[in-house]
Write an enzyme that holds these catalytic residues in place. Structure first.
Site, PDB file in Angstrom:
ATOM      1  N   SER A   1     -27.348  29.115 -13.777  1.00 38.29           N
ATOM      2  CA  SER A   1     -26.237  28.611 -14.588  1.00 38.29           C
ATOM      3  C   SER A   1     -24.994  28.349 -13.735  1.00 38.29           C
ATOM      4  CB  SER A   1     -25.956  29.593 -15.724  1.00 38.29           C
ATOM      5  OG  SER A   1     -25.107  29.044 -16.691  1.00 38.29           O
TER       6      SER A   1
ATOM      7  N   ASP B   1     -24.086  19.991  -1.978  1.00 35.11           N
ATOM      8  CA  ASP B   1     -23.975  18.530  -2.005  1.00 35.11           C
ATOM      9  C   ASP B   1     -22.760  18.027  -1.247  1.00 35.11           C
ATOM     10  OD1 ASP B   1     -26.240  18.511  -3.520  1.00 35.11           O
ATOM     11  OD2 ASP B   1     -25.358  17.531  -5.283  1.00 35.11           O
TER      12      ASP B   1
ATOM     13  N   LYS C   1     -31.256  26.412 -14.485  1.00 36.43           N
ATOM     14  CA  LYS C   1     -30.638  26.311 -15.819  1.00 36.43           C
ATOM     15  C   LYS C   1     -29.501  25.311 -15.723  1.00 36.43           C
ATOM     16  CE  LYS C   1     -28.410  28.986 -19.509  1.00 36.43           C
ATOM     17  NZ  LYS C   1     -27.095  28.310 -19.506  1.00 36.43           N
TER      18      LYS C   1
END
Length: 425
Positions: free
Chosen positions: A311, A322, A336
């Site tokens: 989460s 990224d 999730k």
């Protein structure tokens, strides 16, 4: 004849409407239990991510369930749970009052109680003190890690669930609770009368490692994204930097998540001028959370992840990966990629409802897929006091990656992982 036909037709229409309305309770006749159910239905109807409600007629389901008679609140809860199961979404769920209060406590960062971290011993199944919180009432009276709690206010804990034990020890500030405690290795029992007080829960553990690496490394473990997590982590980074940390390890292993805003704010402590996460609502509209130029440090960073990283932890890990701010070490994360909001029902129970999904800055949807770390290092289960030791293979891999980069003051790049390839267990 025309008028007679009109009145006959009108009579049939009115009879049909009255018959149809008679098949379900009227608004004025709704019981308190039905009102709780209706509020739950409305919340999902207005907020749930999937407008198709898993391919079913949401209105028809409402009417079908409302035709029943709810004898008590438990039957109401069962009806709500039955309704939510049709969505096939384990994250959209009913929280009974005690569960709702417990979740609010865990995310608020504070509670009123005695200040103990407790667990059930996996071998003896006895209620055991993991650790007293520093400065808490329990610590003040002398309760120690490893103590066994035999009774709470005289009620034996032998068959007591962990949540039940925690609820019994919590209470209003200024009230008292008695704990009967046995210390392994010592004979006899002792009963402590403890005055409950306000307890601040610190989700951050930090220390400076000057022994394992060739340069000082700041280790920070974040256990949950609670309301106070950002400030506590900010304090830890500042303190470790002051102590001379030349690189950081951020440990998100077994962190189940928490507040979305906390995940975003913590990402801003590490990132400059970057997108942190994209969110997609039920209309398919895209929004984003971004970092401005306010990062606390540009020192090299490695993030530890595993299957328990979920989460908000994945939002943070994905943002750092990224944006090439950090390398991830460990195992694939939980996966999730859905965002829930909490809604309160009239009887102090609540609903956790999936309201959006998120994508990483590179527009990766990780739901049920997880995030693959840059360096995969498998780890058998270890004890909490073994974290950061020689048996913690993931930690050791992070140290080997950080040491040369921190000493050079260079950013972490993909080529920096080449030296780790040989240490895969």
């Amino acid at each position: 004849m025309g008028k007679r036909g009109f009145w006959v037709g009108l009579f049939i229409s009115v009879t049909f409407v009255l018959f149809w309305l008679g098949g379900m309770p009227q608004a004025a006749a709704f019981t308190e239990d039905q009102k709780v159910f209706l509020q739950a239905w409305r919340i999902v109807n207005q907020a749930y991510l999937d407008e198709q409600f898993n391919g079913q007629n949401w209105w028809l389901l409402r009417q079908k369930i409302l035709r029943r008679h709810f004898d008590d609140r438990e039957e109401t809860y069962q009806a709500i749970e039955e309704m939510l199961r049709t969505l096939d979404d384990p994250f959209t769920r009913l929280l009974r009052p005690e569960q709702y209060r417990s979740l609010q406590v865990s995310t608020s960062g504070e509670l009123s109680g005695v200040g103990l971290q407790i667990d059930l011993n996996p071998e003896t199944h006895q209620l055991e003190v993991v650790a007293p919180i520093a400065g808490s009432p329990a610590a003040a009276v002398g309760i120690q890690a490893g103590d066994l709690i035999l009774a709470i206010d005289g009620v034996p804990t032998g068959n007591m669930a962990l949540d039940d034990a925690a609820m019994r020890m919590r209470g209003k500030t200024g009230t008292h609770v008695s704990l009967t405690v046995e210390r392994p290795g010592q004979s006899g029992q002792r009963t402590y009368e403890i005055r409950r007080d306000r307890i601040e829960l610190n989700p951050v553990y930090a220390r400076l490692d000057e022994e394992t690496a060739t340069v000082p490394i700041g280790y920070v473990r974040l256990s949950q994204f609670s309301a106070n997590a950002t400030q506590e982590l900010k304090n830890a980074i500042a303190q470790l930097t002051k102590q001379g940390a030349q690189g950081f390890i951020l440990d998100l292993r077994n962190n189940p998540g928490g507040l979305l805003q906390a995940g975003v704010d913590i990402a801003r402590l590490w990132l400059n001028d970057s997108t942190i996460v994209y969110t997609v609502n039920r209309q398919g509209m895209l929004d984003s959370f971004d970092a401005e130029h306010n990062a606390l440090t540009d020192a090299p960073l490695v993030v530890l992840v595993n299957q328990g990283t979920a989460s908000a932890s994945e939002i943070l890990a994905g943002a750092l990966q990224d944006n090439h701010r950090a390398q991830l070490v460990g195992e694939k994360t939980f996966g999730k990629g859905l965002i829930q909001s909490l809604f309160e029902l009239p009887d102090d129970s609540g609903l956790a409802v999936t309201v959006a999904k998120y994508e990483t800055p590179n527009h990766k949807d990780i739901h049920k897929l997880g995030i693959m770390p840059d360096q995969v290092v498998h780890q058998d289960p270890i004890l909490l006091d073994e974290v950061g030791t020689e048996v913690d293979l993931q930690y050791q891999a992070a140290i080997q990656l950080l040491s040369p980069l921190a000493s050079q003051g260079s950013p972490i790049v993909q080529n920096g992982l080449n030296s780790l390839r040989a240490i895969h267990p």
